[in-house]
Design a protein around this motif. Structure first.
Motif, PDB file in Angstrom:
ATOM      1  N   TYR A   1      51.633  41.581  50.314  1.00  8.66           N
ATOM      2  CA  TYR A   1      51.343  40.301  49.648  1.00  8.66           C
ATOM      3  C   TYR A   1      49.878  40.156  49.209  1.00  8.66           C
ATOM      4  O   TYR A   1      49.414  39.053  48.952  1.00  8.66           O
TER       5      TYR A   1
ATOM      6  N   ASP B   1      47.047  40.964  46.389  1.00  8.30           N
ATOM      7  CA  ASP B   1      46.791  41.386  45.011  1.00  8.30           C
ATOM      8  C   ASP B   1      45.314  41.675  44.834  1.00  8.30           C
ATOM      9  O   ASP B   1      44.461  41.005  45.418  1.00  8.30           O
ATOM     10  N   ARG B   2      45.028  42.668  44.016  1.00  9.48           N
ATOM     11  CA  ARG B   2      43.643  43.044  43.737  1.00  9.48           C
ATOM     12  C   ARG B   2      43.356  42.836  42.252  1.00  9.48           C
ATOM     13  O   ARG B   2      44.141  43.246  41.396  1.00  9.48           O
ATOM     14  N   PHE B   3      42.210  42.153  41.954  1.00 12.06           N
ATOM     15  CA  PHE B   3      41.778  41.953  40.582  1.00 12.06           C
ATOM     16  C   PHE B   3      40.317  42.382  40.471  1.00 12.06           C
ATOM     17  O   PHE B   3      39.575  42.373  41.456  1.00 12.06           O
TER      18      PHE B   3
ATOM     19  N   TYR C   1      40.241  39.919  46.018  1.00 12.50           N
ATOM     20  CA  TYR C   1      41.505  40.089  46.737  1.00 12.50           C
ATOM     21  C   TYR C   1      42.094  38.723  47.091  1.00 12.50           C
ATOM     22  O   TYR C   1      41.378  37.808  47.506  1.00 12.50           O
ATOM     23  N   TYR C   2      43.408  38.606  46.908  1.00 15.38           N
ATOM     24  CA  TYR C   2      44.108  37.356  47.185  1.00 15.38           C
ATOM     25  C   TYR C   2      45.406  37.627  47.933  1.00 15.38           C
ATOM     26  O   TYR C   2      46.099  38.620  47.659  1.00 15.38           O
TER      27      TYR C   2
ATOM     28  N   ARG D   1      49.138  36.206  48.576  1.00 15.35           N
ATOM     29  CA  ARG D   1      50.093  35.274  47.993  1.00 15.35           C
ATOM     30  C   ARG D   1      51.520  35.746  48.234  1.00 15.35           C
ATOM     31  O   ARG D   1      51.911  36.825  47.803  1.00 15.35           O
TER      32      ARG D   1
ATOM     33  N   ARG E   1      47.704  31.045  46.023  1.00 12.91           N
ATOM     34  CA  ARG E   1      46.835  32.223  46.107  1.00 12.91           C
ATOM     35  C   ARG E   1      45.662  31.871  47.004  1.00 12.91           C
ATOM     36  O   ARG E   1      44.960  30.889  46.773  1.00 12.91           O
TER      37      ARG E   1
ATOM     38  N   ARG F   1      49.686  33.725  36.632  1.00 17.99           N
ATOM     39  CA  ARG F   1      48.951  34.554  35.688  1.00 17.99           C
ATOM     40  C   ARG F   1      49.426  34.265  34.261  1.00 17.99           C
ATOM     41  O   ARG F   1      50.617  34.169  33.989  1.00 17.99           O
TER      42      ARG F   1
END
Length: 375
Positions: free
Chosen positions: A8, A10-12, A21-22, A24, A30, A65
């Motif tokens: 769970y 996510d990397r942006f 990093y989040y 969710r 998030r 998103r």
């Protein structure tokens, strides 16, 4: 080697190249995670988020998103936003946040010109103009980030603003009343003299200091409004009235002549609030700080200065903006010259307006008429 993320997560990568990093779960909010994946700091926050104990601000919800809200979050953290003038950000932030609140869940790519036209339709002409400027800047950023293909603000029409002439120009009587209320040695007087004698906006009056004055001249100073657009620098000799006001101050700042009681540089908004109070206390509720800049230009125009000479003081790039001042002054001079011709009096037309009027009065033997007096 690519590091495997915990479930769970996510990397942006943001525009600055920094990873974000989040956490969710599907349908959940998030939650940002600090530090690097698998570090103690990261895993402690991850565990709290997974157990529903993450620090989620009140009203936090899932950020989808591609939504308007997701784009606005990126926009407010971008250099495009940060490089705007402070006054522009202060004006546009409430507009962007309102747009985010009302339309944040919608897909940004679905935004069309008809939508923007409808959004601003029920607003006043001034509000329509402000909204459109804010949304255009946002849309420009979104296009550069490839979040939208076309500008939804292109072709949007605003209602015509009523011609009010803008901020009222102070008269000499206003200045005299203000000076009577606020003698030399105080911040109210210094604020007036800075704007009136340098022709600067309040955003510049708050930050001009000793380092900007060289040999009695405000030297190569770039007004704040033009700093993000490579605006022109100005070089303005310090008038005697301003020099007296600075010298009379018991306390000035190291980098700014005007400072708060705590010794800090004023923000434009805070100084503007004080100017409003000072004008009200002087029984001048109709006067504003920008009206002093306009009076400075009026004085120059009536002294016979050309539009280009005015621009060297004001920092304007657009000749049309300052021609209004010289045009008005020329009409006043022409009126005196015309009446002199009627009376058969030859005047030196090279004189500034006030001297020309004095010469006409002396030549005709006319005494000034005071309103309200009985014959």
């Amino acid at each position: 080697m690519k590091l495997k993320m915990p479930p769970y997560v996510d990397r942006f990568v943001d525009r600055g190249g920094a990873p974000r990093y989040y956490f969710r779960k599907r349908g959940g909010p998030r939650i940002p995670l600090p530090g690097l994946p698998w570090s103690a700091e990261f895993m402690a926050a991850y565990k709290a988020a997974a157990e529903g104990q993450g620090a989620v601000p009140k009203g936090t919800h899932a950020i989808v998103r591609g939504s308007v809200e997701a784009a606005i979050i990126g926009y407010l953290g971008s250099n495009d936003w940060k490089q705007q003038a402070q006054t522009s950000r202060e004006l546009r932030k409430p507009i962007i946040e309102r747009f985010r609140l009302d339309y944040g869940v919608h897909k940004l790519r679905a935004l069309r010109r008809s939508h923007v036209q409808q959004i601003i339709a029920d607003k006043t002409p001034s509000a329509q103009s402000n909204w459109l400027k804010a949304l255009r800047h946002f849309a420009g950023w979104a296009m550069r980030e490839n979040l939208i293909a076309t500008d939804p603000c292109a072709g949007v029409q605003t209602a015509r603003k009523p011609q009010t002439g803008g901020f009222m120009t102070w008269t000499e009587a206003h200045v005299a009343s203000y000076r009577d209320m606020y003698p030399l040695g105080g911040k109210p007087r210094l604020a007036l003299e800075l704007m009136l004698n340098l022709g600067v906006r309040i955003s510049d009056a708050r930050q001009i200091g000793p380092q900007h004055i060289q040999n009695g001249v405000l030297t190569d100073y770039r007004p704040q409004k033009g700093r993000t657009t490579n605006g022109l620098t100005i070089n303005v000799p310090v008038h005697g009235d301003l020099a007296k006001a600075i010298t009379a101050m018991k306390v000035t700042g190291a980098t700014s002549f005007l400072v708060t009681s705590e010794g800090n540089v004023y923000t434009a908004k805070y100084l503007g609030q004080h100017m409003r109070e000072w004008c009200n206390d002087a029984k001048l509720p109709e006067c504003t700080s920008h009206g002093l800049r306009k009076l400075c230009l009026v004085r120059l125009a009536e002294a016979g200065c050309s539009p280009h000479e005015l621009m060297s003081i004001s920092g304007h790039k657009n000749l049309k903006e300052v021609e209004t001042y010289t045009a008005a002054a020329s009409r006043k001079k022409l009126a005196v010259i015309a009446m002199a011709k009627r009376a058969g009096i030859a005047l030196d037309v090279s004189l500034p307006l006030d001297k020309l009027r004095e010469a006409y009065t002396a030549a005709t033997g006319a005494a000034p008429v005071i309103a309200g007096t009985a014959a």
